[in-house]
Design a protein around this motif. Structure first.
Motif, PDB file in Angstrom:
ATOM      1  N   THR A 140       0.836  -1.215   0.000  1.00 32.41           N
ATOM      2  CA  THR A 140       0.000   0.000   0.000  1.00 32.41           C
ATOM      3  C   THR A 140       0.860   1.250   0.000  1.00 32.41           C
ATOM      4  O   THR A 140       0.524   2.240  -0.665  1.00 32.41           O
ATOM      5  CB  THR A 140      -0.948   0.011   1.201  1.00 32.41           C
ATOM      6  OG1 THR A 140      -0.194  -0.109   2.411  1.00 32.41           O
ATOM      7  CG2 THR A 140      -1.964  -1.110   1.108  1.00 32.41           C
ATOM      8  N   THR A 167      -5.053   4.756   3.525  1.00 31.99           N
ATOM      9  CA  THR A 167      -5.869   3.596   3.155  1.00 31.99           C
ATOM     10  C   THR A 167      -7.076   3.525   4.069  1.00 31.99           C
ATOM     11  O   THR A 167      -7.114   4.143   5.142  1.00 31.99           O
ATOM     12  CB  THR A 167      -5.064   2.295   3.275  1.00 31.99           C
ATOM     13  OG1 THR A 167      -4.648   2.134   4.636  1.00 31.99           O
ATOM     14  CG2 THR A 167      -3.854   2.310   2.364  1.00 31.99           C
ATOM     15  N   SER A 202     -10.557   0.670   5.246  1.00 35.04           N
ATOM     16  CA  SER A 202     -10.970  -0.735   5.253  1.00 35.04           C
ATOM     17  C   SER A 202     -12.463  -0.811   4.982  1.00 35.04           C
ATOM     18  O   SER A 202     -13.266  -0.185   5.682  1.00 35.04           O
ATOM     19  CB  SER A 202     -10.638  -1.382   6.591  1.00 35.04           C
ATOM     20  OG  SER A 202     -11.031  -2.726   6.613  1.00 35.04           O
ATOM     21  N   ARG A 256     -11.478  -5.328   3.998  1.00 41.69           N
ATOM     22  CA  ARG A 256     -10.547  -5.344   2.880  1.00 41.69           C
ATOM     23  C   ARG A 256      -9.922  -3.957   2.750  1.00 41.69           C
ATOM     24  O   ARG A 256     -10.614  -2.935   2.787  1.00 41.69           O
ATOM     25  CB  ARG A 256     -11.248  -5.742   1.571  1.00 41.69           C
ATOM     26  CG  ARG A 256     -11.913  -7.111   1.662  1.00 41.69           C
ATOM     27  CD  ARG A 256     -12.587  -7.486   0.349  1.00 41.69           C
ATOM     28  NE  ARG A 256     -11.609  -7.852  -0.668  1.00 41.69           N
ATOM     29  CZ  ARG A 256     -11.130  -9.079  -0.840  1.00 41.69           C
ATOM     30  NH1 ARG A 256     -11.534 -10.081  -0.041  1.00 41.69           N
ATOM     31  NH2 ARG A 256     -10.244  -9.333  -1.789  1.00 41.69           N
ATOM     32  N   CYS A 291      -8.538  -0.706   1.099  1.00 45.32           N
ATOM     33  CA  CYS A 291      -8.838   0.022  -0.129  1.00 45.32           C
ATOM     34  C   CYS A 291      -8.188   1.399  -0.084  1.00 45.32           C
ATOM     35  O   CYS A 291      -7.694   1.840   0.961  1.00 45.32           O
ATOM     36  CB  CYS A 291     -10.358   0.200  -0.313  1.00 45.32           C
ATOM     37  SG  CYS A 291     -11.264  -1.348  -0.337  1.00 45.32           S
ATOM     38  N   HIS A 331     -15.668  -0.680  -4.324  1.00 39.64           N
ATOM     39  CA  HIS A 331     -16.536  -1.020  -3.171  1.00 39.64           C
ATOM     40  C   HIS A 331     -17.544   0.081  -2.836  1.00 39.64           C
ATOM     41  O   HIS A 331     -18.351  -0.095  -1.933  1.00 39.64           O
ATOM     42  CB  HIS A 331     -15.669  -1.284  -1.931  1.00 39.64           C
ATOM     43  CG  HIS A 331     -14.868  -2.543  -2.028  1.00 39.64           C
ATOM     44  ND1 HIS A 331     -15.390  -3.786  -1.771  1.00 39.64           N
ATOM     45  CD2 HIS A 331     -13.574  -2.766  -2.400  1.00 39.64           C
ATOM     46  CE1 HIS A 331     -14.457  -4.719  -1.946  1.00 39.64           C
ATOM     47  NE2 HIS A 331     -13.321  -4.106  -2.339  1.00 39.64           N
ATOM     48  N   TYR A 385     -14.126   4.206  -3.589  1.00 40.93           N
ATOM     49  CA  TYR A 385     -13.305   3.294  -2.790  1.00 40.93           C
ATOM     50  C   TYR A 385     -12.930   2.110  -3.670  1.00 40.93           C
ATOM     51  O   TYR A 385     -13.784   1.302  -4.055  1.00 40.93           O
ATOM     52  CB  TYR A 385     -14.071   2.823  -1.554  1.00 40.93           C
ATOM     53  CG  TYR A 385     -14.326   3.940  -0.565  1.00 40.93           C
ATOM     54  CD1 TYR A 385     -13.321   4.365   0.306  1.00 40.93           C
ATOM     55  CD2 TYR A 385     -15.567   4.570  -0.510  1.00 40.93           C
ATOM     56  CE1 TYR A 385     -13.556   5.382   1.227  1.00 40.93           C
ATOM     57  CE2 TYR A 385     -15.807   5.592   0.389  1.00 40.93           C
ATOM     58  CZ  TYR A 385     -14.798   5.998   1.250  1.00 40.93           C
ATOM     59  OH  TYR A 385     -15.016   7.020   2.136  1.00 40.93           O
ATOM     60  N   GLU A 428     -10.330  -1.201  -4.508  1.00 41.60           N
ATOM     61  CA  GLU A 428      -9.357  -2.214  -4.080  1.00 41.60           C
ATOM     62  C   GLU A 428      -8.562  -2.593  -5.321  1.00 41.60           C
ATOM     63  O   GLU A 428      -9.029  -3.372  -6.167  1.00 41.60           O
ATOM     64  CB  GLU A 428     -10.062  -3.438  -3.491  1.00 41.60           C
ATOM     65  CG  GLU A 428      -9.085  -4.512  -3.028  1.00 41.60           C
ATOM     66  CD  GLU A 428      -9.799  -5.775  -2.537  1.00 41.60           C
ATOM     67  OE1 GLU A 428      -9.106  -6.770  -2.258  1.00 41.60           O
ATOM     68  OE2 GLU A 428     -11.060  -5.774  -2.441  1.00 41.60           O
ATOM     69  N   PHE A 468      -3.882  -5.478  -4.573  1.00 41.21           N
ATOM     70  CA  PHE A 468      -4.258  -5.717  -3.170  1.00 41.21           C
ATOM     71  C   PHE A 468      -5.090  -6.985  -3.007  1.00 41.21           C
ATOM     72  O   PHE A 468      -5.162  -7.568  -1.925  1.00 41.21           O
ATOM     73  CB  PHE A 468      -5.087  -4.541  -2.632  1.00 41.21           C
ATOM     74  CG  PHE A 468      -4.333  -3.257  -2.473  1.00 41.21           C
ATOM     75  CD1 PHE A 468      -3.028  -3.117  -2.925  1.00 41.21           C
ATOM     76  CD2 PHE A 468      -4.938  -2.163  -1.873  1.00 41.21           C
ATOM     77  CE1 PHE A 468      -2.349  -1.913  -2.780  1.00 41.21           C
ATOM     78  CE2 PHE A 468      -4.261  -0.968  -1.721  1.00 41.21           C
ATOM     79  CZ  PHE A 468      -2.967  -0.835  -2.173  1.00 41.21           C
ATOM     80  N   VAL A 469      -5.769  -7.389  -4.100  1.00 38.77           N
ATOM     81  CA  VAL A 469      -6.785  -8.439  -3.986  1.00 38.77           C
ATOM     82  C   VAL A 469      -6.242  -9.753  -3.431  1.00 38.77           C
ATOM     83  O   VAL A 469      -6.821 -10.348  -2.501  1.00 38.77           O
ATOM     84  CB  VAL A 469      -7.484  -8.649  -5.354  1.00 38.77           C
ATOM     85  CG1 VAL A 469      -8.406  -9.875  -5.302  1.00 38.77           C
ATOM     86  CG2 VAL A 469      -8.266  -7.411  -5.741  1.00 38.77           C
ATOM     87  N   ASN A 485      -5.568  -9.394   0.311  1.00 39.21           N
ATOM     88  CA  ASN A 485      -6.831  -9.266   1.059  1.00 39.21           C
ATOM     89  C   ASN A 485      -7.554 -10.603   1.137  1.00 39.21           C
ATOM     90  O   ASN A 485      -8.161 -10.945   2.166  1.00 39.21           O
ATOM     91  CB  ASN A 485      -7.727  -8.222   0.401  1.00 39.21           C
ATOM     92  CG  ASN A 485      -7.408  -6.796   0.860  1.00 39.21           C
ATOM     93  OD1 ASN A 485      -6.958  -6.598   1.995  1.00 39.21           O
ATOM     94  ND2 ASN A 485      -7.640  -5.822   0.002  1.00 39.21           N
TER      95      ASN A 485
END
Length: 774
Positions: free
Chosen positions: A174, A190, A192, A196, A198, A214, A224, A226, A230-231, A234
Motif C-alpha cells: 500500500t 488507506t 478498510s 478489505r 482500499c 466497493h 473506494y 481495491e 491488493f486483492v 486481502n
C-alpha cells in the motif's frame, strides 16, 4: 403454609410488610440467584428445613464474630449456561469466563471454610466439588474479559503469525502504491471496507487500477477502490481470519463439552453457594440489627421476644419491647389510644413469627417461637370495590375463613377485631370469635378499643391484656409495651390537643358519663390506677438500670486498670529479664577475660572484682522492694557504706555503720549479705602474744584509735608475710576518715605491700582496702 401461596404472599406483604423486610436481606447478597431466593421466601411447614436454615445462619453469624471474612463476589447464576451445555449447545466465551470466575469463588469458599469448627459451614464446604480441571482449561483459553486468548491453541498461534506476515506485506504494498499513484488519490491514506484494504481514488481514475470498486464517497467525486495488486493479499487475510474464527468456535465447543461433563457438579456447587450467600446475607443483617437467630419449639405455646424492635423503623427512633405469652395464655389483647403503637406491636410480633418460620433471624435479643403450620393476618382496611365488599363485610369474610380453617397450631393476628359496625354488636361478635379461637387452641393477637372486650379479656385467664403507654401530660405515645395493664383510648384528650371546640368536648363527656355503666366506670378507674403504678414502676426501673449501669462501668474500669497493671507488670518483668540477661553476659565476659589472662596485675584483678560486684549489685536492684527488720544487714546506697539495722520506725531505720549510728530512709537501703569478718585477737593489738598462728584474710580495726589501729596493722602484715599470704582486706570504715587515711599512708610506706585498692560494693566499698602483698 396451608394457604394459597400467592394469596398468602400478598397477605403477608399487606399485613406485616414482609416483602420490605426481605428486601433488606436481599440487599446484602452477592449475586442474583441468592437475591431472588430471599425475595421469594415464605414461611414453611417443614420444621426440619426451618431448623436447618436457622442452624446455618447461626454458624454464619459465629463465623463473622470470630473475625473471619469471606467474599462471594464473583458468583453468578450459571444455571442457564450449564443447561445449554447439557443440550450440546456451544457456550460463548463470556459464559465460559463466568463459569471460571464462579469456580474460583467456590475454591475461595472451600479454602475459607474447610478448617472451621462450625459444623454446618464445614458440612456445606465438604459437599462442594472443586472441578479444578475445568477451571484450568477455561483459564488457559479465555481471559478475564471473556475473550479467547491469542495463544489458546497451536493453530491460533500459527494463524496469527501468518496474519501478521501478510498484513506486513500488504502494508508495504500500500505504501508503494500510494507513493507511485499519489496524483490519482484523493488522500494518502488507506481505508478498510468489510475488512478489505482500499484506497480513495478520484472518480476519473476509478478503473485505472483494476481490482474491485466497493463504493463512492458522499460527494461522488471519489470511489473506494481495491486495486488488483491488493486483492490476493486481502483474500489471504480473509481466509486466515475465517480459520481463526473456526478455531475459536472449536475451542468454545470443546470447553462446552467439558462443562457438560461436569454439569451436575456445577449445579450442585451453585445450589450450595446460593445457600451460603443467603445465610451470609441473613447473618450480616442480624449483626447489623443487633438481632438473634430464633428458636422454634413444639413443646407448648410459649412465645418470648426479648428487646424486640421493628426492623423497618429507624434504629435511632425504634423503641424495643419485650413480649411474652405463657403456654396457658392463648391470646394477647393490646389496648390503648390511636397512634399509640398497637398496630406496630402486632406487626412486629407477626413479622418475627413469619421470619422465623421462613428461616430468618429477627431483630431481638432472644426469640422463642412456637411452631405453627398456618398463619392468618387481618390488618388494615379490607374494603373491596371489585367484589362490592365494605370494610366490615371484608373483615367478616376473613374472620369466617380463619374460624373455619384454623387449628391448634395456627397463628392468628386480628387488628381491631369487631370494628366497623355497631360497638355493642361488634364487641359481642369479637368476644364470641375470640372465645371460639381460644377454644381451638390458636395463638391469637388482637387489638381493641371496646371496653366490653377489655372487660372480657381481664376476666379470661387465657387472655393477656396489655397496653401501649401514653403520656397524659404531653399527650404523646411513648411506644412502650406494658403487659397486664389495659389502656384508655384518650380520645377526648387527643381531640383537645387538636383544638376541637371545648363545648363539643364537654357535651361528648356528658354523653359518655350518662351512657357509661358501672363496669365501665370501674374499668376506667382501674386503668388510671394501673397507669400510675406503671409510671412509678418505670421510674424505679430506670433508677435500677442507672445503678446497674454505674456498677457495670465501675467493674469495667476496675477490669481496665487490672489489665493495665498486669500489662505493666509483664513489661517490667520482661525488661528485668532482659537486663539480667545482659548483666549475666557481661559477667561471663569478665570471667572469660580473667581466665584467659596469663599474668594479671593486682590492680586489674581488683578492677575485675569491682566490676563483677557492681553487676551483682545492679541485678539486686532489679528485684522488688524488700521489707526490713531489726538485725538486717544493709547497704546505704547514697553513702556507699553498709551496716546493721538496730532500730526501725515506719519508713526510717537506724543503721550502725562503721561504729556510727545513721538515721536513713528505708527506700535508700538494700539488703546484702553480712561480711564474714574474723576479729584480730586483742592479744595481737596489745602485742602481748607474739606467737604466730593461722592468719585470717581480713583485719577489722573499726573502732580503734589511729595508733592502736596502725600497731595492729603492722603486726597483721608481719603474720601475712610470714605465712606467704598474697592478698588481704583491711576493714577500717569511713568514720571521720582519720583512721582510713592513716592506714592508706602506712600501707604505701610498708615494704611488704605491693599495691592497694578500695573495696568493691560487696567488699566494704571505701570502708575497706584490698592489699596485694609481695
Amino acid at each position: 403454609m396451608k394457604q394459597n401461596e400467592q394469596a398468602f404472599r400478598n397477605e403477608l406483604n399487606h399485613a406485616i410488610d414482609f416483602d420490605k423486610v426481605l428486601s433488606q436481606f436481599a440487599a446484602k447478597t452477592s449475586f442474583s440467584l441468592s437475591r431472588q431466593r430471599i425475595e421469594q421466601a415464605l414461611p414453611s411447614q417443614d420444621l426440619f428445613m426451618i431448623r436447618e436454615q436457622l442452624d446455618l445462619v447461626r454458624d454464619s453469624i459465629e463465623f463473622f464474630r470470630e473475625g473471619s471474612t469471606l467474599s462471594l463476589q464473583g458468583c453468578s447464576d450459571i444455571e442457564e449456561s450449564v443447561r445449554k451445555s447439557e443440550k450440546q449447545m456451544t457456550l460463548q466465551p463470556k459464559e465460559l469466563a463466568e463459569i471460571s470466575l464462579f469456580l474460583s469463588t467456590c475454591h475461595r469458599a472451600i479454602n475459607a471454610l474447610q478448617d472451621t469448627d462450625l459444623d454446618k459451614l464445614k458440612e456445606y464446604s465438604n459437599s462442594m466439588e472443586r472441578v479444578h480441571d475445568l477451571q484450568m482449561a477455561i483459564d488457559s483459553c479465555i481471559d478475564l474479559s471473556g475473550a479467547i486468548k491469542e495463544d489458546a491453541s497451536a493453530e491460533l498461534i500459527h494463524c496469527r503469525n501468518q496474519l501478521m506476515d501478510i498484513r506486513k506485506t500488504l502494508n508495504e504494498r500500500t505504501r508503494d502504491f500510494i507513493k507511485k499513484h499519489n496524483a490519482s488519490l484523493m488522500e494518502s491514506l488507506t481505508t478498510s471496507i468489510q475488512g478489505r484494504v482500499c484506497v480513495l481514488v478520484k472518480a476519473g481514475d476509478k478503473n485505472a487500477f483494476g481490482g474491485m470498486i466497493h463504493g463512492q464517497s458522499q460527494s461522488g467525486l471519489a470511489f473506494y477502490v481495491e486495486p488488483s495488486s491488493f486483492v490476493p493479499l486481502n483474500n489471504q487475510i480473509q481466509m486466515i481470519l475465517s480459520k481463526i474464527e473456526t478455531e475459536k468456535a472449536r475451542i468454545c465447543q470443546e470447553l462446552s463439552m467439558f462443562v457438560k461433563r461436569n454439569s451436575q457438579s456445577l449445579l450442585s456447587d451453585l445450589e450450595t453457594m446460593t445457600l451460603l450467600d443467603v445465610a451470609f446475607a441473613k447473618a450480616k443483617w442480624c449483626l447489623e440489627k443487633d438481632g438473634v437467630v430464633p428458636q422454634i419449639q413444639k413443646r407448648d405455646h410459649t412465645l418470648i421476644l426479648e428487646n424486640a424492635g421493628h426492623p423497618l423503623i429507624d434504629p435511632k427512633k425504634v423503641v424495643r419491647n419485650t413480649y411474652r405469652l405463657q403456654d396457658a395464655q392463648k391470646a394477647l389483647m393490646i389496648t390503648g389510644p390511636n397512634m399509640g403503637g398497637k398496630t406496630v406491636t402486632l406487626k412486629t410480633i407477626g413479622l418475627f413469627v413469619a421470619l422465623a418460620h421462613a428461616g430468618f433471624p429477627v431483630a431481638a435479643h432472644r426469640a422463642l417461637i412456637p411452631y405453627y403450620d398456618s398463619m392468618w393476618f387481618t390488618i388494615g382496611d379490607q374494603q373491596s370495590i371489585e367484589n362490592d365488599l365494605s370494610t366490615f363485610s371484608s373483615h367478616i369474610q376473613s374472620l369466617s375463613k380463619i374460624c373455619s380453617q384454623s387449628n391448634q397450631n395456627s397463628f392468628v393476628l386480628l387488628d381491631e377485631i369487631g370494628n366497623g359496625t355497631d360497638p355493642q354488636e361488634g364487641s359481642a361478635l369479637a368476644i364470641a370469635i375470640l372465645d371460639h379461637l381460644i377454644q381451638k387452641g390458636c395463638t391469637v393477637l388482637t387489638s381493641t378499643h371496646f371496653n366490653a372486650l377489655k372487660s372480657y379479656g381481664k376476666t379470661n385467664a387465657a387472655i393477656l391484656v396489655a397496653s401501649m403507654q401514653f403520656d397524659e401530660k404531653t399527650l404523646k405515645a411513648t411506644y412502650h409495651y406494658i403487659p397486664g395493664v389495659s389502656g384508655a383510648s384518650y380520645a377526648f384528650s387527643i381531640a383537645r390537643q387538636y383544638h376541637l371546640d371545648a363545648s363539643i368536648l364537654e357535651k361528648a363527656q356528658a354523653i359518655k358519663e350518662a351512657n357509661k355503666d358501672q363496669n365501665s366506670q370501674e374499668l376506667e378507674k382501674l386503668e388510671r390506677l394501673q397507669n400510675e403504678v406503671e409510671q412509678e414502676k418505670e421510674k424505679f426501673d430506670q433508677l435500677i438500670q442507672k445503678a446497674h449501669q454505674l456498677q457495670r462501668e465501675a467493674v469495667s474500669q476496675k477490669q481496665k486498670w487490672e489489665k493495665a497493671k498486669k500489662r505493666f507488670d509483664q513489661e517490667y518483668e520482661s525488661r528485668l529479664e532482659t537486663l539480667l540477661q545482659e548483666k549475666e553476659e557481661q559477667m561471663e565476659k569478665l570471667y572469660e577475660e580473667m581466665r584467659q589472662a596469663q599474668q594479671i596485675k593486682p590492680h586489674q584483678r581488683a578492677k575485675y572484682l569491682r566490676d563483677m560486684d557492681a553487676l551483682r549489685f545492679n541485678q539486686e536492684e532489679g528485684d522488688e522492694k524488700e521489707s526490713f527488720s531489726v538485725g538486717d544487714y544493709v547497704q546505704i546506697e547514697n553513702l556507699s557504706t553498709h551496716g546493721e539495722i538496730i532500730e526501725l520506725r515506719k519508713k526510717e531505720a537506724m543503721v550502725l555503720a562503721n561504729g556510727m549510728k545513721l538515721k536513713v530512709k528505708t527506700n535508700g537501703l538494700k539488703k546484702i549479705r553480712r561480711p564474714k569478718v574474723q576479729q584480730i585477737p586483742q592479744s595481737h593489738r596489745e602485742h602481748t602474744d607474739k606467737t604466730f598462728s593461722s592468719v585470717p584474710l581480713e583485719l577489722n580495726i573499726i573502732g580503734c584509735r589511729v595508733e592502736e589501729g596502725l600497731r595492729a596493722l603492722d603486726h597483721y602484715l608481719d603474720q601475712c608475710v610470714a605465712h606467704h599470704v598474697k592478698q588481704v582486706r583491711i576493714i577500717h570504715g569511713m568514720g571521720t576518715g582519720r583512721l582510713r587515711n592513716a592506714v592508706l599512708a602506712d600501707l604505701k610506706k610498708h615494704p611488704a605491700v605491693k599495691s592497694t585498692a578500695s573495696g568493691g560494693p560487696r567488699e566494704g566499698g571505701l570502708g575497706a582496702t584490698i592489699v596485694e602483698l609481695k
